[in-house]
Structures are given as structure tokens and as C-alpha cells.
Design an enzyme around this catalytic site. Structure first.
Site, PDB file in Angstrom:
ATOM      1  N   ARG A  40     -41.090  -8.047 -40.185  1.00 17.06           N
ATOM      2  CA  ARG A  40     -40.477  -6.871 -40.808  1.00 17.06           C
ATOM      3  C   ARG A  40     -40.604  -5.673 -39.861  1.00 17.06           C
ATOM      4  O   ARG A  40     -39.670  -4.896 -39.686  1.00 17.06           O
ATOM      5  CB  ARG A  40     -41.150  -6.551 -42.146  1.00 17.06           C
ATOM      6  N   GLN A  63     -35.133  -7.430 -45.027  1.00 21.99           N
ATOM      7  CA  GLN A  63     -35.871  -8.691 -45.077  1.00 21.99           C
ATOM      8  C   GLN A  63     -35.114  -9.805 -44.360  1.00 21.99           C
ATOM      9  O   GLN A  63     -35.712 -10.636 -43.669  1.00 21.99           O
ATOM     10  CB  GLN A  63     -36.122  -9.083 -46.534  1.00 21.99           C
ATOM     11  N   CYS A 120     -40.141 -14.203 -48.789  1.00 16.36           N
ATOM     12  CA  CYS A 120     -40.256 -12.770 -48.479  1.00 16.36           C
ATOM     13  C   CYS A 120     -41.554 -12.177 -49.009  1.00 16.36           C
ATOM     14  O   CYS A 120     -41.975 -11.117 -48.549  1.00 16.36           O
ATOM     15  CB  CYS A 120     -39.052 -12.021 -49.028  1.00 16.36           C
ATOM     16  N   ASP A 152     -37.787 -17.323 -53.335  1.00 14.96           N
ATOM     17  CA  ASP A 152     -38.196 -15.962 -53.697  1.00 14.96           C
ATOM     18  C   ASP A 152     -38.764 -16.040 -55.107  1.00 14.96           C
ATOM     19  O   ASP A 152     -38.523 -17.021 -55.829  1.00 14.96           O
ATOM     20  CB  ASP A 152     -36.963 -15.036 -53.646  1.00 14.96           C
ATOM     21  N   HIS A 182     -31.412  -6.912 -50.129  1.00 16.76           N
ATOM     22  CA  HIS A 182     -32.648  -6.602 -49.385  1.00 16.76           C
ATOM     23  C   HIS A 182     -32.390  -6.916 -47.902  1.00 16.76           C
ATOM     24  O   HIS A 182     -32.959  -7.845 -47.336  1.00 16.76           O
ATOM     25  CB  HIS A 182     -33.804  -7.436 -49.928  1.00 16.76           C
ATOM     26  N   ARG A 190     -36.088   2.474 -51.173  1.00 16.49           N
ATOM     27  CA  ARG A 190     -36.158   1.317 -52.090  1.00 16.49           C
ATOM     28  C   ARG A 190     -35.885   1.836 -53.480  1.00 16.49           C
ATOM     29  O   ARG A 190     -36.638   2.663 -54.001  1.00 16.49           O
ATOM     30  CB  ARG A 190     -37.543   0.663 -52.020  1.00 16.49           C
TER      31      ARG A 190
HETATM   32  N1  NVA Z   1     -36.386 -10.407 -55.428  1.00 18.39           N
HETATM   33  C1  NVA Z   1     -37.637  -9.732 -55.195  1.00 18.39           C
HETATM   34  C2  NVA Z   1     -37.838  -9.467 -53.738  1.00 18.39           C
HETATM   35  C3  NVA Z   1     -39.168  -8.869 -53.395  1.00 18.39           C
HETATM   36  C4  NVA Z   1     -39.322  -8.514 -51.940  1.00 18.39           C
HETATM   37  C5  NVA Z   1     -37.662  -8.441 -55.982  1.00 18.39           C
HETATM   38  O1  NVA Z   1     -36.656  -7.729 -56.047  1.00 18.39           O
HETATM   39  O2  NVA Z   1     -38.702  -8.131 -56.556  1.00 18.39           O
END
Ligand code: NVA
Length: 310
Positions: free
Chosen positions: A295, A131, A267, A224, A128, A101
Site C-alpha cells: 500500500r 488497494q 486486503c 475480502d 477501493h 475515505r
Molecule cells: N470491503 C471492505 C474492504 C476493507 C478494506 C470494506 O469496505 O470494509
């Protein structure tokens, strides 16, 4: 050639379907595949905050017979203390796979270029994709099939979730509707790629600045956070009363414009009273807790695919 999962369309439509099918199998029989038996180490590195991703990858790797070596990116300081290429040459020979990440997509592409083992995107600024596999698994469980369903995402159309929904849902043959302000449009190249995939898979992609148009009759409604990780300094503008996202909040009245049996996904983490009303996320159409658990199953299937099939 080593296969990676850096963005949703690193899998073909057929491979995505295989991974989802395998996720269903692994959910029913959690210890039926052990490609990491040894145990072999999988390095799981976080340059940004995490909860679901850390616990679900730890479970997935352990369930496949391996050992999750969680690395704190703040300690490793990848790209500053030492180069990404050097880190890849350290982690690669000691890992069956690397899960990362991080910030820009170019960082994970560089890791993949030097690692020599599969590299999995556990969220970047742009995508992502893990997800989306979990979300598609959740939709599949609730609706029985994917192709032809209408999938409406409302909110920040320029963030990682929007981009991954465009690609991943197009691959699954869904009709994707993205409801977002004109000020927050998705990346043009990603949108064009999603439209190309949709045309091949029998789905479609529509971007609209009208939230009601996005959700009308939809089978799945998704949102989101409006403040993604790294955007904390914009919190006032993005969550305040004058935010361009306010009309895109998933309220009970917006949700009522979707199909009667529509499901709601998020998510997480969720900010009740901003992108979603508590009555929706805590209500009967919400499947967010199953989505979070999925997940684990989806990532297990993805790792199994990368290690056993690819
Ligand atoms: N768009 C959000 C997703 C979190 C899983 C972020 O990048 O923080």
C-alpha cells in the site's frame, strides 16, 4: 486539468503500468522523489475506520517530502456540519492533494469538483482503487508480469473490492473471474465497463456463482470480508451458517483447485473461519503481509504521478 483517482479507471492502462513501475522504483529507492518537499500538506480524511490506509498514506506522504494532515471525519462531520463543497474549498487551497475515505462515491465526486487539487479515493462504498494498485504490485513482484494471468476473486461480488478488482485488473490485462452468489452480483454498469476495458487490453471478465469454476487453475486467489464497513448490522446474515457466501470461503480445498504456484491475497482485515481459513491466510501461498506493505509503495507512486506527471 486537475487529475483525480476516484475509481480504478481514472488511470489509463498505460498510466497504471507507469504507476506500478514507479512503485517498484520507489520501493527500491524510497527517498528518490520529493514532489511534496516544503513540506506541503496532504489532507487525509477518514469517515470510516482505518489502519493500513492511515499508516501507509502517512508514510507515503512523508516519504515524498510532505506532511500528512490526518483529519477525523467524525470531528469534521463533512456533509452535515458543513457541505462537502465548502470543505473542499477549505482543504483544497491548503493541501497539495486530498485523500478521503468515505461512504457514497457521489461524496468524493463532489469533493473533487470543488477541491482544485488531486483527490484520491481511499475507499468508498463503491470502490477501493488504492488497494488494487497495491495488489497488482504484489502480483507483479511474484509473477514477473500481469497481462494474461488469471485472477480469481471469490466472496461478496457487490462490494467495493469486487468493483475495483473488475476495473483495475481488466486495465492490467488480466483474466478476471468473480465467484459470487447470484444474490450479490456486481453493479451492472461497472461490470459492463470492466468487460469493455478487458476487450481493449486482451483480458477477460467472467462472473460465476460456482466458486470452483472461479478458482480453477487461477494464478491469484483473492477474497475480502463478507461484512464491509457500514454493514455491521448484517453480520449475522453475512457470516452465519446460512450465509450465501459460505461456499465461497477460501478453504484449503478451494485453494488446492488454483494453480500449484497460486498466491493468496486479502486486503485485510481478515476474519479467519469465515471468508478464509487460517491455514490459507497463514499458509505458504499467502502474501498478505507484503500486500499490506505495498500500500505504501503503490500510494507513493500514485501521489508522485498525480503531482509530477498528470
Ligand atoms: N470491503 C471492505 C474492504 C476493507 C478494506 C470494506 O469496505 O470494509
Amino acid at each position: 486539468m486537475t487529475r483525480h483517482f476516484l475509481r480504478d479507471d481514472d488511470l489509463t492502462a498505460e498510466e497504471q503500468a507507469l504507476v506500478l513501475q514507479r512503485a517498484l522504483e520507489l520501493k527500491a529507492a524510497p527517498y528518490s522523489r520529493t514532489p511534496l518537499a516544503g513540506p506541503r500538506v496532504v489532507s487525509v480524511v477518514f469517515d470510516k475506520p482505518t489502519l493500513r490506509t492511515q499508516v501507509s498514506f502517512a508514510g507515503a506522504i512523508t516519504g515524498l517530502g510532505g506532511y500528512p494532515m490526518v483529519v477525523d471525519g467524525n470531528l469534521a462531520q463533512i456533509g452535515t456540519r458543513e457541505s462537502i463543497a465548502d470543505v473542499a474549498r477549505i482543504l483544497g487551497p491548503q493541501s497539495a492533494a486530498i485523500v478521503w475515505r468515505t461512504h457514497g462515491q457521489e461524496r468524493i465526486e463532489e469533493m473533487a469538483a470543488y477541491a482544485g487539487v488531486p483527490v484520491v479515493n481511499a475507499l468508498t462504498d463503491e470502490f477501493h482503487p488504492c488497494q488494487i494498485l497495491a495488489d497488482l504490485l504484489t502480483v507483479l513482484e511474484h509473477k514477473g508480469s500481469l497481462a494474461g494471468l488469471t485472477f480469481a476473486y471469490v466472496g461478496d461480488g457487490a462490494n467495493n473490492m469486487a468493483h475495483s478488482y473488475l476495473l483495475g485488473c481488466a486495465l492490467a490485462g488480466l483474466h478476471v473471474r468473480l465467484g459470487t452468489p447470484t444474490s450479490h452480483q456486481p453493479d451492472r454498469a461497472i461490470l459492463a465497463r470492466a468487460k469493455e476495458i478487458a476487450a481493449q487490453q486482451g483480458g477477460s471478465v467472467v462472473v460465476t456463482s460456482d466458486p470452483a469454476e472461479a478458482v480453477a487453475g487461477a494464478d491469484v486467489v483473492v477474497t475480502d470480508t463478507w461484512v464491509s464497513m457500514g454493514m455491521e448490522d448484517q453480520k449475522g446474515d453475512r457470516q452465519g451458517a446460512a450465509s450465501p457466501f459460505v461456499p465461497f470461503a477460501v478453504t484449503e480445498s478451494l485453494m488446492a483447485q488454483a494453480a500449484g504456484d497460486a498466491i493468496f491475497l486479502h486486503c485485510l482485515p481478515a476474519y479467519r473461519g469465515h471468508e478464509v481459513e487460517a491455514a490459507v491466510i497463514d499458509g505458504p501461498q499467502s502474501v498478505v503481509w507484503e500486500e499490506a506493505e505495498n500500500r505504501l509503495h503503490a500510494q507513493k507512486a500514485l501521489l508522485s504521478f498525480l503531482l509530477e506527471d498528470a
